[in-house]
Design an enzyme around this catalytic site. Structure first.
Site, short mmCIF file in Angstrom:
data_model
loop_
_atom_site.label_atom_id
_atom_site.label_comp_id
_atom_site.label_asym_id
_atom_site.label_seq_id
_atom_site.Cartn_x
_atom_site.Cartn_y
_atom_site.Cartn_z
N LYS A 54 21.85 69.90 6.28
CA LYS A 54 21.39 68.96 4.37
C LYS A 54 22.25 68.41 3.92
CE LYS A 54 17.19 71.40 5.29
NZ LYS A 54 16.41 72.46 4.09
N GLN A 98 15.74 76.95 -0.36
CA GLN A 98 15.54 76.45 1.26
C GLN A 98 14.90 78.03 0.56
OE1 GLN A 98 17.19 74.59 3.28
NE2 GLN A 98 15.76 76.36 4.61
N ASP A 121 10.22 68.18 -0.60
CA ASP A 121 9.79 69.16 0.63
C ASP A 121 8.38 69.00 0.96
OD1 ASP A 121 11.49 70.55 2.03
OD2 ASP A 121 11.82 71.94 0.35
#
Ligand code: GUN
Length: 295
Positions: A54, A98, A121
């Site tokens: 990422k 995460q 997200d």
């Protein structure tokens, strides 16, 4: 006719080129550089490699990216404090924590603490609710990537029988919801199968579009799919390690068993995976534009 291999690598590359241009224009025309922070707690190897990918992609596209790496015994309180700091940091437009988090941390509490305007997200209840209502919001990255793959591969979704295997908050529930909406890559008739489904084969065999996100390597075999179906394999399962130390990956679909029967299929690796990261970049750009009042 041989199956069309829907390449996430190629599709993601095309989208990244579009994003890089837009990011460069945003900087020259408005002096805005999108900023992303990724927060990793613990040392899970899969999470480490996702977060590294990422950050690398963000950097390549001209996004300012920061990585916070915390030990596995970080307290929930400390993590919440760090999230709060980034909520207040105007150079950062997107915050990604995460998952999974260590067991002693309440995942929902942490995700709900992220400013919904920075929730790239798309996991915050405000964004989940807006998504259900068809309002503008951050779409969760993997379902968003699947929609792009379907659209850009020319797959007709309107009126299609879509069967989703898996009911996670990250993939199964949102992709099912998005595909039944009156929208591009939507208007489908959607069924969700899960571990308590009585006769899964009955459902998978009548799917025009089969989306598998169950986390079970090679669970879907050729005799479980319809001739001419489009298969989207979301599974990324580590089934071993090559001598080089690189993980050997398998999808949730037994690719070799299925490929001769279907119209189109995504490979693993190189299918949905690269799309997920690309959609995170797209969301980060969207967050920066929103913060600047440009959209
Ligand atoms: N872990 C697995 N997939 C994801 C994702 O899309 N976002 C975050 N934050 N964690 C994940």
């Amino acid at each position: 006719m041989p199956a069309q291999i829907i390449s996430g690598v190629e599709t993601a590359k095309a989208i990244r080129e579009e994003l890089a241009t837009e990011i460069a224009d945003l900087k020259t025309q408005h002096g805005v550089v999108p900023g992303l922070v990724t927060i990793l707690v613990g040392e899970d190897p899969a999470s480490q490699s996702y977060v590294a990918a990422k950050n690398k992609t963000a950097h390549a596209l001209g996004i300012h990216s920061e990585q916070v790496t915390l030990p596995a015994d970080t307290s929930e309180e400390e993590l919440l404090r760090i999230v709060g700091e980034y909520n207040a940091n105007t150079a950062i437009h997107g915050i990604l924590v995460q998952l999974p988090l260590p067991k002693h941390i309440n995942e929902a509490k942490v995700l709900f603490a992220i400013d919904p305007e920075k929730d790239v997200d798309g996991f915050h209840p405000v964004n989940v609710g807006k998504m259900m209502l068809g309002e503008r919001c951050f779409l969760p990255c993997t379902p968003h990537g699947i929609l792009e793959l379907l659209q850009r591969s020319g797959t007709e979704t309107s009126g299609a029988e879509v069967v989703v295997v898996g009911r996670s908050n990250i993939v199964g529930k949102p992709i099912a919801n998005l595909m039944l909406q009156k929208r591009e890559a939507g208007n489908a008739t959607v069924t969700i199968c899960h571990t308590r489904t009585k006769d899964m084969d009955y459902h998978t065999k009548r799917a025009d579009i089969l989306i598998v996100a169950a986390g079970v390597p090679k669970m879907i075999k050729g005799n479980q799919v319809k001739e001419g179906a489009v298969v989207i394999d979301v599974g990324v399962n580590r089934i071993g390690q090559a001598e080089s130390g690189k993980a050997i990956l398998a999808g949730d679909v037994d690719f070799n068993d299925v490929v001769d029967k279907v119209k189109a299929i995504t490979p693993v690796p190189g299918g949905v995976g690269p799309m997920t990261i690309t959609m995170l970049m797209k969301n980060t750009l969207q967050a920066a534009k929103q913060a600047a009042g440009l959209i």
